[in-house]
Design a protein around this motif. Structure first.
Motif, PDB file in Angstrom:
ATOM      1  N   ILE A 279       2.344  -2.508   3.982  1.00 33.84           N
ATOM      2  CA  ILE A 279       2.961  -3.835   4.081  1.00 33.84           C
ATOM      3  C   ILE A 279       1.831  -4.852   3.969  1.00 33.84           C
ATOM      4  N   HIS A 280       1.903  -5.667   2.925  1.00 35.61           N
ATOM      5  CA  HIS A 280       0.770  -6.528   2.607  1.00 35.61           C
ATOM      6  C   HIS A 280       1.184  -7.983   2.510  1.00 35.61           C
ATOM      7  N   SER A 281       0.404  -8.838   3.135  1.00 38.00           N
ATOM      8  CA  SER A 281       0.589 -10.273   2.946  1.00 38.00           C
ATOM      9  C   SER A 281      -0.377 -10.678   1.839  1.00 38.00           C
TER      10      SER A 281
ATOM     11  N   ILE B 194       2.187  16.935  -3.309  1.00 43.98           N
ATOM     12  CA  ILE B 194       2.717  15.682  -3.849  1.00 43.98           C
ATOM     13  C   ILE B 194       2.282  14.466  -3.049  1.00 43.98           C
ATOM     14  N   PHE B 195       1.347  14.634  -2.111  1.00 40.19           N
ATOM     15  CA  PHE B 195       0.863  13.474  -1.361  1.00 40.19           C
ATOM     16  C   PHE B 195       0.080  12.527  -2.270  1.00 40.19           C
ATOM     17  N   ARG B 196      -0.757  13.084  -3.102  1.00 39.35           N
ATOM     18  CA  ARG B 196      -1.554  12.267  -4.016  1.00 39.35           C
ATOM     19  C   ARG B 196      -1.444  12.841  -5.419  1.00 39.35           C
ATOM     20  N   MET B 197      -0.665  12.153  -6.250  1.00 40.63           N
ATOM     21  CA  MET B 197      -0.414  12.662  -7.597  1.00 40.63           C
ATOM     22  C   MET B 197      -1.005  11.730  -8.633  1.00 40.63           C
ATOM     23  N   ARG B 198      -1.087  12.207  -9.859  1.00 45.95           N
ATOM     24  CA  ARG B 198      -1.593  11.334 -10.929  1.00 45.95           C
ATOM     25  C   ARG B 198      -0.441  10.548 -11.550  1.00 45.95           C
ATOM     26  N   GLU B 199       0.753  11.110 -11.496  1.00 45.87           N
ATOM     27  CA  GLU B 199       1.957  10.407 -11.945  1.00 45.87           C
ATOM     28  C   GLU B 199       2.898  10.416 -10.759  1.00 45.87           C
ATOM     29  N   PHE B 200       3.256   9.254 -10.247  1.00 45.74           N
ATOM     30  CA  PHE B 200       4.094   9.229  -9.057  1.00 45.74           C
ATOM     31  C   PHE B 200       5.069   8.062  -9.130  1.00 45.74           C
ATOM     32  N   GLU B 201       5.908   7.945  -8.134  1.00 46.56           N
ATOM     33  CA  GLU B 201       6.908   6.879  -8.177  1.00 46.56           C
ATOM     34  C   GLU B 201       6.768   5.986  -6.958  1.00 46.56           C
ATOM     35  N   GLN B 202       6.866   4.699  -7.192  1.00 45.85           N
ATOM     36  CA  GLN B 202       6.777   3.741  -6.084  1.00 45.85           C
ATOM     37  C   GLN B 202       8.118   3.052  -5.872  1.00 45.85           C
ATOM     38  N   MET B 203       8.312   2.585  -4.665  1.00 51.35           N
ATOM     39  CA  MET B 203       9.481   1.746  -4.352  1.00 51.35           C
ATOM     40  C   MET B 203       8.892   0.494  -3.701  1.00 51.35           C
TER      41      MET B 203
ATOM     42  N   PHE C  34       0.897   5.309 -12.403  1.00 54.04           N
ATOM     43  CA  PHE C  34      -0.059   6.339 -12.832  1.00 54.04           C
ATOM     44  C   PHE C  34      -1.460   5.994 -12.338  1.00 54.04           C
ATOM     45  N   ARG C  35      -2.122   6.950 -11.727  1.00 54.22           N
ATOM     46  CA  ARG C  35      -3.502   6.730 -11.297  1.00 54.22           C
ATOM     47  C   ARG C  35      -4.303   7.995 -11.557  1.00 54.22           C
ATOM     48  N   ASN C  36      -5.461   7.811 -12.124  1.00 51.90           N
ATOM     49  CA  ASN C  36      -6.315   8.957 -12.425  1.00 51.90           C
ATOM     50  C   ASN C  36      -7.060   9.372 -11.155  1.00 51.90           C
ATOM     51  N   GLU C  37      -6.307   9.858 -10.188  1.00 56.49           N
ATOM     52  CA  GLU C  37      -6.861  10.188  -8.878  1.00 56.49           C
ATOM     53  C   GLU C  37      -7.865  11.321  -8.996  1.00 56.49           C
ATOM     54  N   ILE C  38      -8.941  11.209  -8.254  1.00 54.75           N
ATOM     55  CA  ILE C  38      -9.960  12.250  -8.293  1.00 54.75           C
ATOM     56  C   ILE C  38      -9.675  13.329  -7.254  1.00 54.75           C
TER      57      ILE C  38
ATOM     58  N   LYS D  91      -1.154  10.105   7.969  1.00 58.85           N
ATOM     59  CA  LYS D  91      -1.664   9.495   6.737  1.00 58.85           C
ATOM     60  C   LYS D  91      -0.717   8.397   6.279  1.00 58.85           C
ATOM     61  N   GLU D  92      -1.248   7.507   5.436  1.00 60.13           N
ATOM     62  CA  GLU D  92      -0.439   6.392   4.928  1.00 60.13           C
ATOM     63  C   GLU D  92       0.796   6.868   4.167  1.00 60.13           C
ATOM     64  N   LEU D  93       1.923   6.262   4.556  1.00 65.36           N
ATOM     65  CA  LEU D  93       3.171   6.522   3.853  1.00 65.36           C
ATOM     66  C   LEU D  93       3.631   5.258   3.127  1.00 65.36           C
ATOM     67  N   GLU D  94       3.446   4.118   3.771  1.00 61.13           N
ATOM     68  CA  GLU D  94       3.911   2.850   3.208  1.00 61.13           C
ATOM     69  C   GLU D  94       2.923   1.758   3.563  1.00 61.13           C
TER      70      GLU D  94
ATOM     71  N   THR E 185       6.262  -4.905   0.416  1.00 61.87           N
ATOM     72  CA  THR E 185       6.395  -3.586   1.057  1.00 61.87           C
ATOM     73  C   THR E 185       6.334  -2.565  -0.064  1.00 61.87           C
ATOM     74  N   SER E 186       5.490  -1.558   0.097  1.00 63.18           N
ATOM     75  CA  SER E 186       5.243  -0.620  -0.998  1.00 63.18           C
ATOM     76  C   SER E 186       5.179   0.802  -0.455  1.00 63.18           C
ATOM     77  N   ILE E 187       6.117   1.617  -0.912  1.00 61.95           N
ATOM     78  CA  ILE E 187       6.159   2.993  -0.407  1.00 61.95           C
ATOM     79  C   ILE E 187       6.190   3.968  -1.574  1.00 61.95           C
ATOM     80  N   GLY E 188       5.491   5.077  -1.426  1.00 59.22           N
ATOM     81  CA  GLY E 188       5.515   6.104  -2.462  1.00 59.22           C
ATOM     82  C   GLY E 188       6.719   7.009  -2.252  1.00 59.22           C
ATOM     83  N   LEU E 189       7.538   7.129  -3.296  1.00 59.75           N
ATOM     84  CA  LEU E 189       8.742   7.959  -3.191  1.00 59.75           C
ATOM     85  C   LEU E 189       8.368   9.427  -2.979  1.00 59.75           C
ATOM     86  N   ASP E 190       7.326   9.878  -3.664  1.00 58.53           N
ATOM     87  CA  ASP E 190       6.929  11.279  -3.535  1.00 58.53           C
ATOM     88  C   ASP E 190       6.379  11.559  -2.136  1.00 58.53           C
ATOM     89  N   ARG E 191       5.647  10.584  -1.612  1.00 63.08           N
ATOM     90  CA  ARG E 191       5.111  10.744  -0.258  1.00 63.08           C
ATOM     91  C   ARG E 191       6.229  10.773   0.772  1.00 63.08           C
ATOM     92  N   MET E 192       7.248   9.947   0.520  1.00 55.57           N
ATOM     93  CA  MET E 192       8.408   9.942   1.414  1.00 55.57           C
ATOM     94  C   MET E 192       9.116  11.293   1.330  1.00 55.57           C
TER      95      MET E 192
HETATM   96  P1  ATP Z   1      -4.196   5.719  -0.757  1.00 52.28           P
HETATM   97  O1  ATP Z   1      -5.102   4.962   0.162  1.00 52.28           O
HETATM   98  O2  ATP Z   1      -3.509   6.883  -0.099  1.00 52.28           O
HETATM   99  O3  ATP Z   1      -4.807   6.056  -2.073  1.00 52.28           O
HETATM  100  P2  ATP Z   1      -3.229   3.188  -1.587  1.00 52.28           P
HETATM  101  O4  ATP Z   1      -3.580   2.366  -0.398  1.00 52.28           O
HETATM  102  O5  ATP Z   1      -4.051   3.155  -2.807  1.00 52.28           O
HETATM  103  O6  ATP Z   1      -3.016   4.721  -1.130  1.00 52.28           O
HETATM  104  P3  ATP Z   1      -1.104   1.498  -2.444  1.00 52.28           P
HETATM  105  O7  ATP Z   1      -1.821   1.041  -3.657  1.00 52.28           O
HETATM  106  O8  ATP Z   1      -0.936   0.564  -1.314  1.00 52.28           O
HETATM  107  O9  ATP Z   1      -1.738   2.889  -1.956  1.00 52.28           O
HETATM  108  O10 ATP Z   1       0.316   2.068  -2.914  1.00 52.28           O
HETATM  109  C1  ATP Z   1       1.465   1.985  -2.112  1.00 52.28           C
HETATM  110  C2  ATP Z   1       2.067   3.339  -1.820  1.00 52.28           C
HETATM  111  O11 ATP Z   1       2.149   4.132  -2.991  1.00 52.28           O
HETATM  112  C3  ATP Z   1       1.234   4.167  -0.857  1.00 52.28           C
HETATM  113  O12 ATP Z   1       1.548   3.835   0.467  1.00 52.28           O
HETATM  114  C4  ATP Z   1       1.666   5.571  -1.193  1.00 52.28           C
HETATM  115  O13 ATP Z   1       2.854   5.923  -0.498  1.00 52.28           O
HETATM  116  C5  ATP Z   1       1.979   5.505  -2.654  1.00 52.28           C
HETATM  117  N1  ATP Z   1       0.883   6.088  -3.460  1.00 52.28           N
HETATM  118  C6  ATP Z   1      -0.274   5.506  -3.823  1.00 52.28           C
HETATM  119  N2  ATP Z   1      -1.016   6.334  -4.563  1.00 52.28           N
HETATM  120  C7  ATP Z   1      -0.308   7.483  -4.684  1.00 52.28           C
HETATM  121  C8  ATP Z   1      -0.532   8.728  -5.355  1.00 52.28           C
HETATM  122  N3  ATP Z   1      -1.640   8.943  -6.067  1.00 52.28           N
HETATM  123  N4  ATP Z   1       0.412   9.686  -5.258  1.00 52.28           N
HETATM  124  C9  ATP Z   1       1.541   9.481  -4.558  1.00 52.28           C
HETATM  125  N5  ATP Z   1       1.811   8.329  -3.926  1.00 52.28           N
HETATM  126  C10 ATP Z   1       0.918   7.334  -3.980  1.00 52.28           C
END
Ligand code: ATP
Length: 503
Positions: A333-335, A256-265, A246-250, A328-331, A370-377
């Protein structure tokens, strides 16, 4: 571009993929519900990821941690202090924006100009056109590119130094206007914490302040030792998880690219310090292969290596996808080095170390994530699959060319007519196939209309029962993408579908 995106959104609604949340109350901003087909597609994407990451890796296991976590978790992770977005208000429209997104959108507009120049030149030069050469020699394009580069690097530097006044100065110098009203009357830039707060407990004074998790990763870090011990895991090993965040995105205006409630994998891979470079490369490559395995076009992916790194990372890259509104960012990969485990050691007072029998020494592992947003996918798959095709007879068809493995419905079984016993045979096929695949029965409308409906729905196969079926036990199977039709035995159907939809 915008048109294509609008089509995606309305198709998602019309065919039961995505609805706006609480629509009868006019919706809730940046919150969406997955409908009957959407829930299946989402589940299939999740399963496809889980299979590749957990089932196929002997040294990766999956968990399912709670959304609520002890509040100290978010102090250790840095989210309480550092999970902030730079915000700016427009004084006239009273609208609020993310300052960095305004600047990025400005750069995206310049990029569109570059694309136009390229398209124009390609038309003019025809076969002789060389894109690379054009990009590196054309003065106007080079000027645009230079503008993008200096803008983005100045923004990155200002954000890194928390120099919010300079972010504002940049917006003013570029004369960026409110996208809705065109006004250029901006307030100062402020930081805003993205975590949703809530309370645990009934009475006002004993209640504990909690946050809804803004990422799933922390549930893995705090369980690192539990999993390592009970699973007798040896480094290198990974822990995977899918779940809501959950993120209080502005800025939340891209469906569904940027949601306030979303799912991560997410998957955290625990490694020996010093080996991070090797594993970073390994996971970048492995994750890109996963994407390419879906056959959605190599040209639609690219890496973006971060120059500006988060406080926890020593290397980071995004896999970007070509959405209808651009790359735009989909996934990610962070060290992450040992930042997270060390922080949890410090805040909890518990050791989170691994004893390496080979080295006869203990250490705090490093982490590759490795972190990917399911909704973005979901959006990537859905928008890439939606196509309008011109047919030979001069008409067009709308077809959702979902990768078969992800399609919600694998086959529709259609009796040619609603009589003469054909429905019974069709129903029998459904009864038989439903043990293995999600299949549906459809007898409404002429068969051509039913084909079109299934094309738009993304169903890879239509199976038609006709009068000959009663004689020869054969049916017509039609392939969504090629529209080819074949006559096959009913008993072979399972194998034919399996060939196409199994991973
Ligand atoms: P952005 O720069 O787009 O806000 P982020 O760099 O904050 O993303 P991470 O914290 O690295 O994103 O989260 C990993 C993944 O989770 C992202 O690559 C994206 O696919 C997904 N994600 C992040 N925020 C959201 C959101 N608000 N809605 C849908 N998916 C999201």
């Amino acid at each position: 571009q915008d048109d294509q995106f609008k089509k995606v959104i309305s198709h998602a609604k019309e065919y039961g993929y995505v609805f706006q949340s609480s629509e009868i109350y006019d919706g809730l901003s940046a919150v969406y519900d997955y409908a009957q087909n959407g829930a299946e597609l989402k589940k299939n994407i999740r399963d496809y990821w889980w299979k590749a990451m957990v089932q196929m890796h002997e040294n990766i296991v999956g968990i399912d941690a709670a959304i609520f976590m002890h509040p100290t978790t978010w102090k250790a992770s840095g989210h309480v202090d550092a999970f902030n977005d730079p915000l700016i208000d427009n004084k006239d429209s009273k609208k609020r924006y993310r300052a960095d997104v305004l600047i990025e959108d400005y750069c995206a507009k310049i990029e569109t100009k570059i694309d136009k120049e390229v398209a124009k030149a390609a038309k003019r030069f025809g076969d002789a056109f060389n894109k690379e050469e054009f990009l590196s020699t054309n003065g106007r394009v080079l000027g645009y590119q230079e503008k993008i580069n200096t803008t983005l690097s100045r923004m990155a530097k200002s954000l890194e130094n928390e120099d919010l006044a300079d972010v504002k100065a940049l917006i003013e110098e570029l004369e960026i206007a409110d996208p809705l009203t065109g006004s250029k009357n901006w307030t100062d830039v402020k930081q805003f914490n993205l975590m949703f707060g809530t309370k645990l407990g009934a009475s006002a004074d004993s209640a504990m302040d909690l946050y809804l998790r803004p990422e799933t990763a922390q549930g893995i870090f705090v369980n690192f030792l539990n999993v390592q011990k009970t699973g007798r895991m040896k480094i290198p090993f990974g822990i995977a998880q899918t779940g809501k965040a959950f993120r209080n995105e502005i800025v939340a205006r891209q469906f569904i690219f940027r949601m306030r409630e979303f799912e991560q994998m997410e998957m955290q891979f625990f490694i020996k310090p010093g080996t991070q470079q090797k594993w970073y490369e390994h996971w970048k490559e492995t994750r890109l292969k996963w994407h390419l395995s879906l056959g959605m076009g190599e040209e639609n992916y690219r890496f973006h290596d971060h120059e500006k790194l988060a406080h926890y990372a020593d290397a980071a890259a995004d896999i970007e996808f070509k959405f209808p509104f651009g790359f735009k960012e989909l996934e990610g990969i962070h060290s992450r080095t040992d930042f997270d485990l060390k922080a949890h050691e410090e805040y909890s007072g518990k050791k989170l170390q691994y004893f390496d029998h080979e080295d006869n020494a203990s250490y705090t592992p490093y982490v590759l994530e490795t972190s990917i947003g399911l909704d973005r996918m979901f959006l990537a798959v859905f928008s890439n699959s939606l196509q309008e095709e011109a047919l030979e007879n001069g008409t067009t068809r709308t077809v959702l060319k979902l990768p078969s493995v992800l399609a919600p419905v694998k086959a529709a079984i259609l009796p040619l007519v609603k009589k003469d016993g054909l429905p019974d045979v069709a129903r029998k096929i459904v009864e038989d196939l439903k043990w293995d695949f999600n299949v549906i029965y459809d007898e409404k409308d002429a068969v051509g209309r039913r084909y079109r409906r299934q094309d738009a729905n993304g169903t890879p196969f239509c199976i038609t029962v006709d009068h000959d079926t009663l004689e020869d036990n054969m049916v017509t199977i039609r392939h969504r993408d090629t529209m080819e039709q074949q006559r096959v035995k009913i008993e072979d159907l399972r194998e034919i579908i399996k060939q196409e939809v199994d991973v």
